[in-house]
Structures are given as C-alpha cells and as structure tokens.
Design a protein around this motif. Structure first.
Motif, PDB file in Angstrom:
ATOM      1  N   PRO A   6       0.809  -1.231   0.000  1.00 52.51           N
ATOM      2  CA  PRO A   6       0.000   0.000   0.000  1.00 52.51           C
ATOM      3  C   PRO A   6       0.837   1.275   0.000  1.00 52.51           C
ATOM      4  CG  PRO A   6      -0.111  -1.114   2.141  1.00 52.51           C
ATOM      5  CD  PRO A   6       0.542  -2.058   1.191  1.00 52.51           C
ATOM      6  N   LEU A   7       2.057   1.229   0.549  1.00 47.58           N
ATOM      7  CA  LEU A   7       2.916   2.415   0.515  1.00 47.58           C
ATOM      8  C   LEU A   7       3.334   2.749  -0.907  1.00 47.58           C
ATOM      9  CD1 LEU A   7       5.208   1.965   3.654  1.00 47.58           C
ATOM     10  CD2 LEU A   7       3.678   3.882   3.192  1.00 47.58           C
ATOM     11  N   VAL A   8       3.728   1.728  -1.676  1.00 52.21           N
ATOM     12  CA  VAL A   8       4.129   1.953  -3.072  1.00 52.21           C
ATOM     13  C   VAL A   8       2.958   2.501  -3.876  1.00 52.21           C
ATOM     14  CG1 VAL A   8       4.904   0.828  -5.181  1.00 52.21           C
ATOM     15  CG2 VAL A   8       5.945   0.209  -2.981  1.00 52.21           C
ATOM     16  N   LYS A   9       1.770   1.943  -3.663  1.00 55.79           N
ATOM     17  CA  LYS A   9       0.589   2.431  -4.379  1.00 55.79           C
ATOM     18  C   LYS A   9       0.282   3.874  -4.007  1.00 55.79           C
ATOM     19  CE  LYS A   9      -4.261   1.335  -5.256  1.00 55.79           C
ATOM     20  NZ  LYS A   9      -5.395   0.436  -4.937  1.00 55.79           N
ATOM     21  N   LEU A  10       0.467   4.215  -2.722  1.00 58.85           N
ATOM     22  CA  LEU A  10       0.207   5.579  -2.278  1.00 58.85           C
ATOM     23  C   LEU A  10       1.207   6.562  -2.875  1.00 58.85           C
ATOM     24  CD1 LEU A  10      -1.808   6.967  -0.367  1.00 58.85           C
ATOM     25  CD2 LEU A  10      -0.110   6.788   1.446  1.00 58.85           C
ATOM     26  N   ILE A  11       2.435   6.123  -3.060  1.00 56.45           N
ATOM     27  CA  ILE A  11       3.450   6.982  -3.681  1.00 56.45           C
ATOM     28  C   ILE A  11       3.069   7.276  -5.135  1.00 56.45           C
ATOM     29  CG2 ILE A  11       5.863   7.023  -4.455  1.00 56.45           C
ATOM     30  CD1 ILE A  11       6.559   5.472  -1.911  1.00 56.45           C
ATOM     31  N   GLU A  12       2.473   6.328  -5.821  1.00 62.95           N
ATOM     32  CA  GLU A  12       2.079   6.539  -7.211  1.00 62.95           C
ATOM     33  C   GLU A  12       0.948   7.553  -7.336  1.00 62.95           C
ATOM     34  OE1 GLU A  12       0.979   2.776  -8.763  1.00 62.95           O
ATOM     35  OE2 GLU A  12       3.007   1.959  -8.791  1.00 62.95           O
ATOM     36  N   GLU A  13       0.028   7.577  -6.345  1.00 62.51           N
ATOM     37  CA  GLU A  13      -1.183   8.374  -6.495  1.00 62.51           C
ATOM     38  C   GLU A  13      -1.183   9.647  -5.660  1.00 62.51           C
ATOM     39  OE1 GLU A  13      -4.121   5.663  -5.219  1.00 62.51           O
ATOM     40  OE2 GLU A  13      -3.927   4.296  -6.936  1.00 62.51           O
ATOM     41  N   GLY A  14      -0.307   9.761  -4.640  1.00 63.15           N
ATOM     42  CA  GLY A  14      -0.414  10.844  -3.683  1.00 63.15           C
ATOM     43  C   GLY A  14       0.212  12.152  -4.142  1.00 63.15           C
ATOM     44  N   ASN A  15      -0.010  13.161  -3.289  1.00 60.39           N
ATOM     45  CA  ASN A  15       0.581  14.475  -3.566  1.00 60.39           C
ATOM     46  C   ASN A  15       2.029  14.509  -3.092  1.00 60.39           C
ATOM     47  OD1 ASN A  15       0.491  14.786  -0.740  1.00 60.39           O
ATOM     48  ND2 ASN A  15      -1.547  15.739  -0.850  1.00 60.39           N
ATOM     49  N   ASP A  16       2.661  15.681  -3.175  1.00 57.99           N
ATOM     50  CA  ASP A  16       4.081  15.788  -2.856  1.00 57.99           C
ATOM     51  C   ASP A  16       4.365  15.430  -1.399  1.00 57.99           C
ATOM     52  OD1 ASP A  16       4.622  16.528  -5.416  1.00 57.99           O
ATOM     53  OD2 ASP A  16       4.659  18.691  -5.008  1.00 57.99           O
ATOM     54  N   ARG A  17       3.495  15.825  -0.472  1.00 57.70           N
ATOM     55  CA  ARG A  17       3.732  15.497   0.936  1.00 57.70           C
ATOM     56  C   ARG A  17       3.662  13.991   1.166  1.00 57.70           C
ATOM     57  NH1 ARG A  17       0.021  18.633   4.957  1.00 57.70           N
ATOM     58  NH2 ARG A  17       1.577  17.760   6.390  1.00 57.70           N
ATOM     59  N   VAL A  18       2.689  13.346   0.518  1.00 57.69           N
ATOM     60  CA  VAL A  18       2.546  11.897   0.664  1.00 57.69           C
ATOM     61  C   VAL A  18       3.738  11.180   0.048  1.00 57.69           C
ATOM     62  CG1 VAL A  18       1.158   9.916  -0.056  1.00 57.69           C
ATOM     63  CG2 VAL A  18       0.022  11.988   0.784  1.00 57.69           C
ATOM     64  N   VAL A  19       4.169  11.646  -1.136  1.00 60.12           N
ATOM     65  CA  VAL A  19       5.316  11.013  -1.808  1.00 60.12           C
ATOM     66  C   VAL A  19       6.566  11.159  -0.959  1.00 60.12           C
ATOM     67  CG1 VAL A  19       6.811  11.103  -3.828  1.00 60.12           C
ATOM     68  CG2 VAL A  19       4.330  11.304  -4.108  1.00 60.12           C
ATOM     69  N   GLU A  20       6.767  12.326  -0.380  1.00 61.50           N
ATOM     70  CA  GLU A  20       7.949  12.561   0.455  1.00 61.50           C
ATOM     71  C   GLU A  20       7.958  11.620   1.655  1.00 61.50           C
ATOM     72  OE1 GLU A  20      11.526  14.323   1.452  1.00 61.50           O
ATOM     73  OE2 GLU A  20      10.312  14.847  -0.305  1.00 61.50           O
TER      74      GLU A  20
END
Length: 859
Positions: free
Chosen positions: A794-808
């Motif tokens: 789920p972390l990898v999936k969130l990195i693909e879809e999230g905003n800059d704060r989530v990706v960071e």
C-alpha cells in the motif's frame, strides 16, 4: 362412424339424434380415495344418460358429420342401410334400452375407449374423450369402469397434444377425475401427463377451462410427495406463479391449490421462494386485493408452510404479513373491555377527537367506527403508525366482543403442535397485543413468541410499540409461568433493538423486574443472555458519553444529539433517568461480577458494559470495588487466547479454524469491554490503591501482542498507557517499554490499515505522515512491524497516487525499510522500481530521495 354393438346385436346401425332426451349428472361424488377432490364448476350436461352413452356425443359435431355404419359381425361385411332399416334398428335399441337398468350404459364405455385410438378420426376421438369425461363425473364406479382398459390413460394423455380446445379440456378433465383416485394416480403420472400438461400450458392462448382442468389435475397429482418434487423442479413452477395473475378467478384458485400442495414438501421451499412465489401469494391476503375465499385460503396454506423456516418468515413480514397463533375462541371469553369507554391511544393517552352528542354504544360499535375513520378526522393530527394502531385495535376488539375473533374462514396450519394463521400486519399486530391481555397462559406465551418473531424490522418494532405491546410485556415479566416469562423477555429483547422502543421499554419501568429475574435465573442460560441484552441497551455507556459530549447534527438533521433525542420523546439515555437505588443492589452487582468471571465471552461483554455504566454512580462504584472486581477482570484477561502461545503450525480442519476465529473475535470484544471498565475504574483513587497494577499490566501486555482483532486493541492500549502513567518510573525503569509495545502492536497496524482501506485521501495522508514520524523517531523494530503488517504494497501504491507530501513521507518510509536486505524482494515485487524511475525522470522535488532508494535496491 363404425361402432360395435353389444352381444345382443350382430348388425350395424346408424345413431339417431334424440335432442329431447336429457339427463343431468351430479358433479360431486363419493370417492374411496383419501384425497378430497374439489370440483370448481357445476356443469349441466345435455343429451346424456348412462344407459345410452352414444347420446353423450356433442350434438353440434354429430350433426355436422354423416354416420357410416359397417357390419359388426366378425365374418360378414356389408354396405350401408337405407333410412327405413336405420329407423327400425333405432326403434329396437330404444325398446332394449328402456328395459335395462340405469347403469347399463357401462357396457358402452369400451366403445368410446376404442374410439380414442390414434387411427380414428380426430373429431371422433374428441367426441369420445368428451363423452368419457362426462361419464366419469358419475363417481368412482364410473372411473373404475373406464380404468378396466388401462390404455385409456395413455390415449387420453395423447389427446393433450390436440389443437382443439374442446379435446384438450375434455382430456385434462378426464385425467383430473382419474387422478382423484389414489390407486390410479401413479398410472396417470407414469403415462407422461405432467410433461404433456407442461407443454399444453406453455401455449400462448388457452381457454380458461383448459387451464382450470389442467391445473386441477396437477393439484391431484401433487398430493403425492414424489410428484410434488417433480412439478416443483420443472418449468411448471414458473407457469403456476404466472397463472396467479390470470384474469379468470377459477384459474387463480387452481394454481394456488397446486402451490399449496407443493409447499407441503420442505425440499421445495427454497426453489419456490427463489422462483418468487411469496409476493404474488401475499397479495391475496392483503385487504386491498380482490380475491375469493378459496384463493385466500390456498395462499395462506402455502405461505404458512414456507413460514416454518425463520428466514422465509422474514420475507412474509417484509410483504406486510404477520404469522399469528390461533389460541381458540374460548380464550377470548376472558377479554373484558370497557363497554362505555371512549377510545384512547394504545399507550393510554387521550385521543383528541370530538365526541358525538350520543353516548358510546353498548357493544362498542361507535368506538369501532371512530377507530376506522380516525384518519379522516382533520382535527386528529396523528402519525401514520398511531392511526394504524387505532384501526387495528378497534377492529380486533370489536371481533372479540361479538365472538368472531377466530372465524372458520381463517386458514390454519400446524407448526409442531400449534396452529397458526396469517393476517395483514395491521390486524396481526393488534391481534397479538389483544392476546397479551387475556388470562390464558398458553395463549399469552404464544403471542409473546410471535411478537419476538415478527420484530425483525424498525417498522414492525415501532408498530408493536404504538399498539401498546410494550406496557403489556413489561407487566408480564413477573408472571408466575416460566414459558410466559421466557416469551415475554424474548419479545422485549427483540423490540429493544430499536432506540426509540428501548426508551419506551425503560419508561415503562422494566429495570426492577429484569434485575429481579436476572438474580433468580441461571447465570449461563438463554434467559440471562436476553436480559443482559436489554439491560446493555438501556444502560449503554457509549450513549451516555454521546449525551454528555456530543452535540453535532444527527442523521443529517440540523438538531444535535440532545435536541434530537428529546424532540420525539422526553426520555433520555442519561444516567439521570436511572434511579441509583434501582441498580445499586449488591446481589445484582455480584451477579454481574460472577458473569464477568466465568461465563462465555458474549455474556462477559454485556456484563462489563453494564458495570461500566454503573460506575457513574458513586455508591455502585464503591460496591463494585468491594466485590473484588480486580479478580474478575484478571480472570477475564487470562483467557486461553491471550497467553501468547498460539500454535500456528498445528494442522486443523477448516471448521475448527472457523470456530477458533469466532471464539477469538468474541474474546476480543470481551477484553475490549473489560479494558474500558478498568480504565473507568482507574479514575477512582480507592481502586488504584487496592489493585495490583503490575499483574494487570503484564496481563494486558500479553493481550496486546495476541491475535485478537486490531479494533479490539484500542482500549487495551489506552488502559496500558494509563496504568503505566500510574506506575511511575520506579517500577518500569527509565525507559517505558509499554509505549513501544503500543506503537508496534496497536498504532502501526492501525495506521497501515488506514492506508490500505480508507477511501479518504486526507485520512491516508494523515496516516502516512504519522507513520513516517514514528519511524523517523527511531522506535525499535518499527520498520519490521511495518513490513510484518504488509505495509510495503500500500505504501508503493500511495506513492504513485499521492501528492508531494505523501510522496515525500512514503519515500522516507521505504528508504528506512530498504536498510533491511530482507525487505528488498517485497519492495521490488510491489512495483517500486518503475515508480521510482518515473519520479527521477520527471525530476519531481523528491527525485533525489527516489534515486538514493533506487541505488539501494537490486536492479
């Protein structure tokens, strides 16, 4: 027409027409069969007499054909006779027939059976089957005469293929008569009658008479268990349901009769319900549907059979029907209403309706009329449920007064040793409440059980409340009959599911009788479970918390909890509505603590919840502490599933695994409720002084690391944190391991679950930021906990879809996870490499961290 004469004649003859001769058969007959055959029409048969069966031929068809006679002698052959010869033969036959007995026509049955042969003209076959059908109406003796030639059944079944409606009706009618006799039913079925009737009924256009005779034949066959199953598992079932909407009432009645027979087999219930039989049958019982008495009885019989299954009974209730026990007309003799009382609402409040100048009638007729027309009174501003309650009550009380409450028109069915009927819900609810006011113990117990069975929806629970069931049930809790008490408490338990009804139950003073019954009942019995359910809904600490601290809009309304709660009723769930002396009985509290010690987890959950509510009263709290509540809690916390030694490698059967999972879930609910109770008790200084906090802490730490559901660990974690703050650094050392365990076993799993399952982007962002904070603070084994909980995907999936704060935040967590080489395969399998490359190539603000992570992973 070629006809062989009886042995008295060895010549051929033509058949004269004698339209003046007539005879009427009686359609009802005495049968030795155990099956009661129902004739749906009284037929008047013209030009028929059993002594001259040739006159049974349809005169219209006979007049349209020239009759050709041949020599019946086995050795001679000849041509036709002239008119003079024919007239002489006819006169001789008339003289002969006049000298014979009325039953002498039996000798001509064989002639008509031979006329059914496939090599005969279709019109001859049609006339023959019509004559045999009308002859069979004479009774079993006539049917026996026809069945002397067993081939007649097969030839008759073949005629169901005819294009003529007359032939099909006659063939189906003859088979209907034959199948009404037990000994011939198997032969009819084995001759392919069911298959041919199925084919016949699928034709696009059939006369109502053909449908009726065909369906009545199926009704006779469906008396047998084997044929019921065969009919239910064929295309006939859909056709039968379709015929319930036929324009002809006789066809509806015949189809209903077949369905009522099919419902006698329990194996047919599922397929009938799945085919959609409930709705079309239920409409015949509702008062707004025009239907005959016969189809109403058939529909009731079928639905009562289906209602033997609790699930299918719910389907009936959803269609506006109620299963009501029949208690006998004698039981209603004890009903003594006030003959001169003015109508009031079922809850006892006065009905604001203008009274006429004349006084009420002696037998309640004026009250009945007022109840029936109260909804038309513009001055009576009542809710729909209250109007229905008044209408139903006045109708049932009026029937009770005139002695017609259980008329013979009501269809009945046995479920075990009891008889039941089905009524529309308005009448059914009122009837059950009326039975509660009788003096017959058996009747009261049956009514209470029926109320419990019917209370499956908010609509029905509200209907019983408005009809006055609650006050009668509460009054009966202390009844001296155990079946009555059991039924009453079961009904109250089912009704209390509704918050509104639960408030009404509390207002009727249910606490004292329930507490008395609980103290006298078996601690592990079903009665205790139902009582705890009722008490748990009345003494609910979660509702108490809402009433104190939450005043947001309720269910989309503009009113808050407290305002909305009191808008419909003056009742509340606050502890202010419960008198402290009612619940502070030491025996009652001791009973709850004993349930907490050694009862199933379900009862432990209820007991802990009630005890938590009671701790709001100071006197109750002190008594609970003095009754050794610590020992009870410690016993609950030391459940076998909380010892941290579950053997995950033991091979067990699938059912055993499911059972163990259910037990773990129930134990998790119990330990969560007990942790809430312990947290509440820790607010008491007296309790903190007398408990062994170290032992409780060790026990709760084991529970935190166990396999109970994550949602049950929140109160365990909160209780541990509170205990650790009370223990101080002297007992736990400079570093507090409890905070770390709470992070690893409650906080991190909860955050990962939120990242996985939450539909809100804001919630997922909050969770990943909080998770990154925990890991960046260097909590021991935090990265291992993330990997163990399946957080990488789920972390990898969130990195693909999230905003800059989530990706960071997500990249930071993944980088920390990549420091452990064992996590590399999982990170790569989750698709992290392509995602990281896209971030690097697009030169997003996080591309440097993504590049570092790529260099760490095997590529």
């Amino acid at each position: 027409m070629s006809v062989t004469s009886p042995p008295h004649f060895n010549f051929t003859f033509s058949i004269p027409r004698n339209p003046n001769q007539s005879f009427q058969f009686q359609s009802h007959f005495e049968s030795s069969s155990s099956v009661i055959f129902k004739t749906s029409r009284t037929r008047r048969i013209q030009n028929q007499h059993p002594s001259c069966c040739f006159n049974l031929i349809n005169p219209k068809l006979r007049s349209a054909r020239a009759v050709v006679t041949r020599v019946g002698n086995s050795g001679d052959s000849g041509g036709t006779f002239d008119d003079v010869t024919s007239q002489k033969v006819s006169d001789e036959i008339s003289d002969f027939e006049a000298s014979r007995s009325p039953n002498s026509g039996d000798g001509y049955v064989g002639l008509f059976i031979r006329m059914l042969g496939l090599d005969n003209d279709p019109l001859d076959r049609e006339q023959a089957v019509d004559a045999l059908w009308k002859y069979s109406l004479g009774g079993k003796k006539c049917i026996d005469e026809i069945m002397k030639s067993r081939g007649s059944v097969f030839l008759t079944v073949n005629l169901l293929k005819s294009e003529s409606s007359i032939a099909c009706e006659a063939a189906a009618g003859l088979l209907r008569m034959i199948s009404s006799v037990n000994i011939y039913r198997d032969l009819v079925a084995e001759s392919g009658a069911i298959e041919e009737i199925t084919s016949l009924l699928t034709r696009p256009s059939l006369t109502p008479e053909v449908k009726e005779q065909s369906l009545c034949m199926l009704s006779n066959l469906s008396v047998d268990e084997r044929f019921r199953v065969q009919i239910a598992n064929s295309d006939l079932l859909v056709l039968l349901i379709k015929f319930l909407d036929d324009e002809d009432m006789k066809v509806k009645e015949a189809a209903g009769g077949v369905l009522a027979n099919l419902a006698l087999s329990d194996t047919n219930h599922t397929i009938m319900v799945e085919a959609g039989v409930v709705l079309p049958l239920a409409k015949f019982i509702k008062p707004d549907t025009e239907a005959s008495k016969i189809i109403r009885k058939e529909a009731q019989s079928a639905l009562l059979e289906l209602a033997k299954d609790d699930y299918y009974k719910i389907l009936l209730i959803e269609e506006g029907l109620v299963v009501v026990p029949l208690v006998g007309a004698a039981a209603y003799k004890s009903f003594k209403p006030s003959l001169h009382s003015w109508p009031s609402l079922p809850d006892g409040s006065e009905l604001n309706v203008k009274q006429p100048s004349k006084g009420p009638s002696r037998f309640g007729a004026s009250e009945l009329l007022l109840g029936l027309h109260v909804e038309d009174d513009k001055n009576a501003k009542l809710e729909e449920a209250k109007k229905n309650a008044i209408v139903g009550r006045t109708q049932q009380q009026f029937l009770a007064r005139i002695g017609a409450i259980e008329s013979e028109d009501e269809s009945t069915n046995k479920m075990g040793d009891q008889k039941f009927t089905i009524l529309p819900w308005v009448d059914g609810v009122a009837r059950l409440v009326l039975i509660l006011e009788l003096e017959d113990e058996v009747a009261i117990a049956k009514a209470a059980e029926a109320i419990a069975d019917a209370s499956v929806s908010e609509h029905m629970r509200t209907s019983f409340k408005e009809a006055g069931a609650v006050k009668n049930l509460v009054r009966l809790i202390d009844y001296n009959s155990e079946p009555v008490r059991l039924g009453v408490i079961r009904a109250l338990e089912r009704l209390s599911v509704s918050n509104d009804v639960c408030q009404k139950i509390e207002a009727e003073g249910v606490l004292n009788p329930l507490i008395r019954t609980l103290k006298d009942s078996d601690a592990s019995g079903s009665l205790s479970y139902m009582i705890l359910n009722i008490l748990g809904r009345i003494l609910d600490p979660s509702k108490e918390m809402k009433s104190k601290f939450y005043d947001a809009p309720v269910n989309g309304s503009k009113k808050g909890w407290n305002e909305a709660r009191t808008s419909n009723s003056n009742l509340t769930f606050s502890s202010q509505t419960v008198q402290e002396e009612d619940v502070s009985d030491s025996t009652f509290l001791s009973c709850l603590i004993e349930l907490l010690k050694a009862s199933p987890p379900v009862l432990q959950t209820k007991a802990a919840s009630i005890l938590e509510f009671l701790t709001a009263f100071e006197s109750c709290r002190e008594k609970i502490i003095s009754l050794d509540i610590e020992s009870a809690l410690d016993s609950l916390f030391r459940h076998k599933f909380f010892n941290g030694k579950e053997d995950t490698e033991t091979e067990t059967e699938f059912q055993e695994i499911e059972l163990q999972t259910l037990e773990i879930e129930e134990a998790g609910l119990a330990v969560s409720a007990a942790s809430r109770l312990l947290t509440r008790l820790l607010d008491s200084e007296h309790f903190r002084k007398v408990i062994n906090s170290s032992r409780l802490t060790d026990t709760l730490r084991k529970i935190l690391t166990s396999k109970i559901p994550l949602q049950n660990k929140d109160w365990v974690a909160a209780c541990l944190v509170k205990l650790s703050s009370l223990s101080g650094p002297t007992e736990l050392g400079s570093e507090n391991p409890i905070n770390t365990e709470v992070m690893l076993y409650e906080t991190i799993p909860r955050l990962i679950e939120q990242i996985k399952d939450s539909y809100s982007p804001e919630d997922r962002e909050t969770a990943v930021l909080e998770l990154n904070r925990i890991i960046s603070e260097g909590v021991v084994d935090s990265t291992q906990a993330v990997a163990a909980q399946g957080g990488i995907f789920p972390l990898v999936k969130l990195i693909e879809e999230g905003n800059d704060r989530v990706v960071e935040a997500g990249l930071a967590i993944l980088y920390n996870l990549s420091m452990d080489v064992e996590n590399h395969p999982t990170i790569v399998a989750a698709g992290a490499v392509p995602t990281l490359r896209r971030i690097v190539l697009s030169e997003r603000p996080q591309w440097v961290r993504a590049l570092h992570l790529l260099r760490t992973l095997p590529t």
